[in-house]
Write a protein that holds these residues in place. Structure first.
Motif, PDB file in Angstrom:
ATOM      1  N   LEU A 200       7.655  38.397  28.963  1.00 42.32           N
ATOM      2  CA  LEU A 200       7.237  37.656  30.148  1.00 42.32           C
ATOM      3  C   LEU A 200       7.853  38.316  31.377  1.00 42.32           C
ATOM      4  CD1 LEU A 200       5.564  35.016  30.643  1.00 42.32           C
ATOM      5  CD2 LEU A 200       7.748  33.929  31.151  1.00 42.32           C
TER       6      LEU A 200
ATOM      7  N   GLU B  40       8.302  38.206  35.530  1.00 41.29           N
ATOM      8  CA  GLU B  40       8.195  37.315  36.681  1.00 41.29           C
ATOM      9  C   GLU B  40       8.064  38.205  37.909  1.00 41.29           C
ATOM     10  OE1 GLU B  40      11.061  34.164  36.370  1.00 41.29           O
ATOM     11  OE2 GLU B  40      10.392  33.278  38.275  1.00 41.29           O
TER      12      GLU B  40
ATOM     13  N   VAL C 238      -0.781  28.707  29.309  1.00 42.69           N
ATOM     14  CA  VAL C 238      -0.170  28.503  30.624  1.00 42.69           C
ATOM     15  C   VAL C 238       0.470  29.781  31.165  1.00 42.69           C
ATOM     16  CG1 VAL C 238       2.035  27.745  29.626  1.00 42.69           C
ATOM     17  CG2 VAL C 238       1.387  26.968  31.919  1.00 42.69           C
TER      18      VAL C 238
ATOM     19  N   TYR D  39      -0.191  31.404  49.697  1.00 45.53           N
ATOM     20  CA  TYR D  39       0.486  31.027  48.451  1.00 45.53           C
ATOM     21  C   TYR D  39       0.538  32.192  47.473  1.00 45.53           C
ATOM     22  CZ  TYR D  39       1.431  27.986  44.348  1.00 45.53           C
ATOM     23  OH  TYR D  39       1.959  27.392  43.240  1.00 45.53           O
TER      24      TYR D  39
ATOM     25  N   ARG E 255       4.174  34.002  46.292  1.00 48.40           N
ATOM     26  CA  ARG E 255       4.728  33.381  45.098  1.00 48.40           C
ATOM     27  C   ARG E 255       5.137  34.339  43.981  1.00 48.40           C
ATOM     28  NH1 ARG E 255       4.253  28.101  43.570  1.00 48.40           N
ATOM     29  NH2 ARG E 255       4.173  28.699  41.411  1.00 48.40           N
TER      30      ARG E 255
ATOM     31  N   ARG F  86      16.697  25.110  33.171  1.00 55.04           N
ATOM     32  CA  ARG F  86      16.163  26.434  32.902  1.00 55.04           C
ATOM     33  C   ARG F  86      17.289  27.405  32.540  1.00 55.04           C
ATOM     34  NH1 ARG F  86      12.565  30.712  36.518  1.00 55.04           N
ATOM     35  NH2 ARG F  86      12.199  32.023  34.708  1.00 55.04           N
TER      36      ARG F  86
ATOM     37  N   ASN G 271      12.971  36.441  28.516  1.00 59.35           N
ATOM     38  CA  ASN G 271      11.635  37.022  28.706  1.00 59.35           C
ATOM     39  C   ASN G 271      10.787  36.985  27.429  1.00 59.35           C
ATOM     40  OD1 ASN G 271      12.720  39.134  27.254  1.00 59.35           O
ATOM     41  ND2 ASN G 271      12.858  40.530  29.014  1.00 59.35           N
TER      42      ASN G 271
ATOM     43  N   LEU H 228      10.408  33.874  26.041  1.00 59.07           N
ATOM     44  CA  LEU H 228      10.207  32.417  25.982  1.00 59.07           C
ATOM     45  C   LEU H 228       9.181  31.972  27.008  1.00 59.07           C
ATOM     46  CD1 LEU H 228      13.882  31.035  26.009  1.00 59.07           C
ATOM     47  CD2 LEU H 228      12.346  31.177  24.030  1.00 59.07           C
ATOM     48  N   LYS H 229       8.443  30.889  26.679  1.00 54.83           N
ATOM     49  CA  LYS H 229       7.780  30.166  27.763  1.00 54.83           C
ATOM     50  C   LYS H 229       8.407  28.785  27.847  1.00 54.83           C
ATOM     51  CE  LYS H 229       3.675  29.929  24.881  1.00 54.83           C
ATOM     52  NZ  LYS H 229       2.390  30.561  24.621  1.00 54.83           N
TER      53      LYS H 229
ATOM     54  N   ALA I 283      -0.105  22.306  30.274  1.00 53.07           N
ATOM     55  CA  ALA I 283       1.261  22.804  30.450  1.00 53.07           C
ATOM     56  C   ALA I 283       1.495  23.276  31.883  1.00 53.07           C
ATOM     57  CB  ALA I 283       1.507  23.934  29.464  1.00 53.07           C
ATOM     58  N   HIS I 284       2.738  23.116  32.338  1.00 48.22           N
ATOM     59  CA  HIS I 284       3.151  23.551  33.680  1.00 48.22           C
ATOM     60  C   HIS I 284       4.448  24.323  33.530  1.00 48.22           C
ATOM     61  CE1 HIS I 284       0.285  20.811  35.771  1.00 48.22           C
ATOM     62  NE2 HIS I 284       0.325  20.236  34.584  1.00 48.22           N
ATOM     63  N   LEU I 285       4.423  25.622  33.833  1.00 43.23           N
ATOM     64  CA  LEU I 285       5.625  26.437  33.692  1.00 43.23           C
ATOM     65  C   LEU I 285       6.741  25.881  34.575  1.00 43.23           C
ATOM     66  CD1 LEU I 285       4.462  30.199  33.761  1.00 43.23           C
ATOM     67  CD2 LEU I 285       5.148  28.848  31.758  1.00 43.23           C
TER      68      LEU I 285
ATOM     69  N   SER J 276       9.114  27.453  35.884  1.00 42.09           N
ATOM     70  CA  SER J 276       9.329  28.333  37.041  1.00 42.09           C
ATOM     71  C   SER J 276       8.337  28.012  38.161  1.00 42.09           C
ATOM     72  CB  SER J 276       9.226  29.802  36.628  1.00 42.09           C
ATOM     73  OG  SER J 276       7.961  30.072  36.054  1.00 42.09           O
ATOM     74  N   ASP J 277       7.110  27.638  37.812  1.00 41.68           N
ATOM     75  CA  ASP J 277       6.128  27.238  38.822  1.00 41.68           C
ATOM     76  C   ASP J 277       6.503  25.887  39.442  1.00 41.68           C
ATOM     77  OD1 ASP J 277       4.557  29.489  38.512  1.00 41.68           O
ATOM     78  OD2 ASP J 277       3.146  28.541  37.132  1.00 41.68           O
TER      79      ASP J 277
ATOM     80  N   GLN K 267       9.242  26.383  41.968  1.00 42.07           N
ATOM     81  CA  GLN K 267       8.742  27.007  43.199  1.00 42.07           C
ATOM     82  C   GLN K 267       7.848  26.073  44.002  1.00 42.07           C
ATOM     83  OE1 GLN K 267       7.707  31.431  43.183  1.00 42.07           O
ATOM     84  NE2 GLN K 267       7.503  30.934  41.027  1.00 42.07           N
ATOM     85  N   ASN K 268       7.013  25.295  43.319  1.00 40.08           N
ATOM     86  CA  ASN K 268       6.117  24.384  44.031  1.00 40.08           C
ATOM     87  C   ASN K 268       6.901  23.338  44.810  1.00 40.08           C
ATOM     88  OD1 ASN K 268       3.724  25.611  43.284  1.00 40.08           O
ATOM     89  ND2 ASN K 268       3.536  24.407  41.395  1.00 40.08           N
TER      90      ASN K 268
END
Lengths: 300, 300
Positions: free
Chosen positions: A113, A115, A255, A274, A278, B208, B224, B226-227, B258-260, B262-263, B266-267
């Motif tokens: 993953l 970022e 996701v 955005y 981001r 996290r 890296n 993992l989700k 699903a919602h990461l 990390s997102d 940031q949101n």
């Protein structure tokens, strides 16, 4: 029975000379296995995949199978059922002679993953994409009707807001539970999600509205039975949007790679830049050139 | 061979009296089928699932199977392979007598994508959650060490920022490719993603960081690989975060649910009330009470 009882008496199986070198990949969930080895001294890859269970064989399956009881309580019993061989085939693909490329293709690839910040995109990803000069000529051929014109389900010909909607190649169109269409925009200046800003809102809203309307017209599938999303990273750098059946777990709808179009629209409405500012997470395979670039930059 | 050639000559199979009423569900990808019917005049559900292909049987499989050629060109050939029955079993579960509840459990449920605005949450979803008074006592038992204390992988005992990290029940911990852990927060006042605002940033950042650190310490899996994500709607209304292996397609890791993390972080940094004001999409099953509420409100 001439359907074979599986011991193939007297017959030499064409695969009996196969010697396994290594199992490249297997899936307990999908009941498949990718095997690298040698067949009569030539490099070979064999792919085994158990076949789906078919409703039309159930009667014979229950009548003619051997059952070995595993466990039993008042209402649950489990068995190992041994069906007649002709009711339980394994789809077998033999690639021979196989090249290094075949082997690599089927090998389980580690993924990582990444970022990617907005700055990473500009300093690492964008230069990489440009250096590779990935061809999207095949996309232009579709937009210009030089290819696949007969597959187009709907077109909005507007050069600013328009797009072409057609079935993805993964979908055989025989059933709706794995419905999969792609909307490809006519504009040629948007590489991916990263390029989208407030100026593109009318385009995105148009794709969502007309894509959903025309999928309903053609297939009778309503918008609340669809998921509509973009990939990041995409597999080609010309903006396109995926429309799949809601309950279909299409590759790439996780996701870690997919972005719902409804979220993308709202995010840009909230912050016009955005997707330029981001950090976005996405998986990269170990053999992806972009991963090396992130590694060289000390960003992994 | 006493392993059976599949025609079970002279033996009456215990399932030969089964009469199919309907196929409740099947998966071509997973090679399984859930069947409702009658077994000797009792209601029954039978679950068939082909077994994974095992490496240790390959030699016998290639030597002792019958092969029917489907297609062949210079390097590709495909066959239907008919293995000896004992090498190709079908796991069979019989539920008998089966109740209406069993049948419903295995029936394919239609799902619908709901787009919930912030206002919908306050006027439809929140009152529904409160009216149901879903119990999270089992979560409190974990936090209080009254249950599953021996399963805890890591705990940050801080009552504001802390959490308990433990393996999800879906993970048998025998291999890392389907690694699945859950972080459950000590705070009892956060129901879901919808409640998260700027005040919770230290909590989210702490989960996290320490979650990833301790998964690395215990399992050697780096961040890296993992989700890390939240579900919306969650399956229980006490804030928890999912940590799964990156390449594992866990149920519920699709973009529609699903919602990461990390997102999410940031949101909220971008808009302190992002999750109170945003429309969020999620799937609901046809038999979900919340779906009826959306329907009654004319929001479907």
């Amino acid at each position: 029975s001439d359907q074979g009882n599986g011991d193939a008496s007297g017959l030499e199986s064409p695969l009996s000379g196969f010697k396994t070198t290594t199992v490249l990949r297997d899936s307990a969930r999908e009941k498949n296995m990718f095997i690298h080895g040698k067949l009569n001294d030539q490099e070979a890859v064999i792919i085994l995949e158990k076949t789906p269970i078919r409703e039309d064989i159930l009667l014979e399956l229950f009548r003619c199978s051997r059952l070995n009881l595993d466990m039993s309580n008042d209402i649950y019993r489990t068995y190992q059922l041994q069906p007649p061989a002709h009711l339980n085939e394994i789809k077998t693909t033999v690639i021979c002679p196989a090249t290094e490329k075949h082997v690599k293709k089927y090998q389980l690839q580690e993924t990582y993953l990444v970022e990617e910040s907005g700055e990473d995109y500009r300093s690492i990803t964008l230069p990489y994409i440009q250096s590779q000069s990935f061809s999207v000529q095949w996309v232009y051929n579709i937009l210009d009707k030089k290819a696949e014109a007969e597959r187009i389900v709907y077109e909005d010909p507007d050069q600013e807001l328009g797009f072409v909607l057609l079935p993805d190649f993964k979908w055989d169109q025989k059933q709706l539970n794995d419905l999969y269409l792609i909307a490809i925009v006519h504009r040629r200046d948007i590489k991916s999600l990263r390029d989208l800003n407030v100026l593109h809102l009318p385009l995105l809203i148009n794709i969502r509205k007309k894509g959903e309307e025309n999928i309903f017209k053609r297939y009778g599938v309503t918008a609340n039975k669809l998921k509509v999303y973009l990939h990041y990273q995409p597999s080609y750098y010309h903006l396109h949007v995926h429309f799949t059946a809601l309950s279909y777990e299409a590759p790439g709808c996780g996701v870690e790679r997919a972005h719902l179009l409804s979220d993308v629209i709202q995010n840009i409405q909230l912050d016009y830049e955005y997707y330029q500012s981001r950090s976005l997470s996405f998986p990269l395979r170990a053999d992806d050139g972009l991963l090396s670039k992130f590694r060289e930059a000390g960003r992994l």
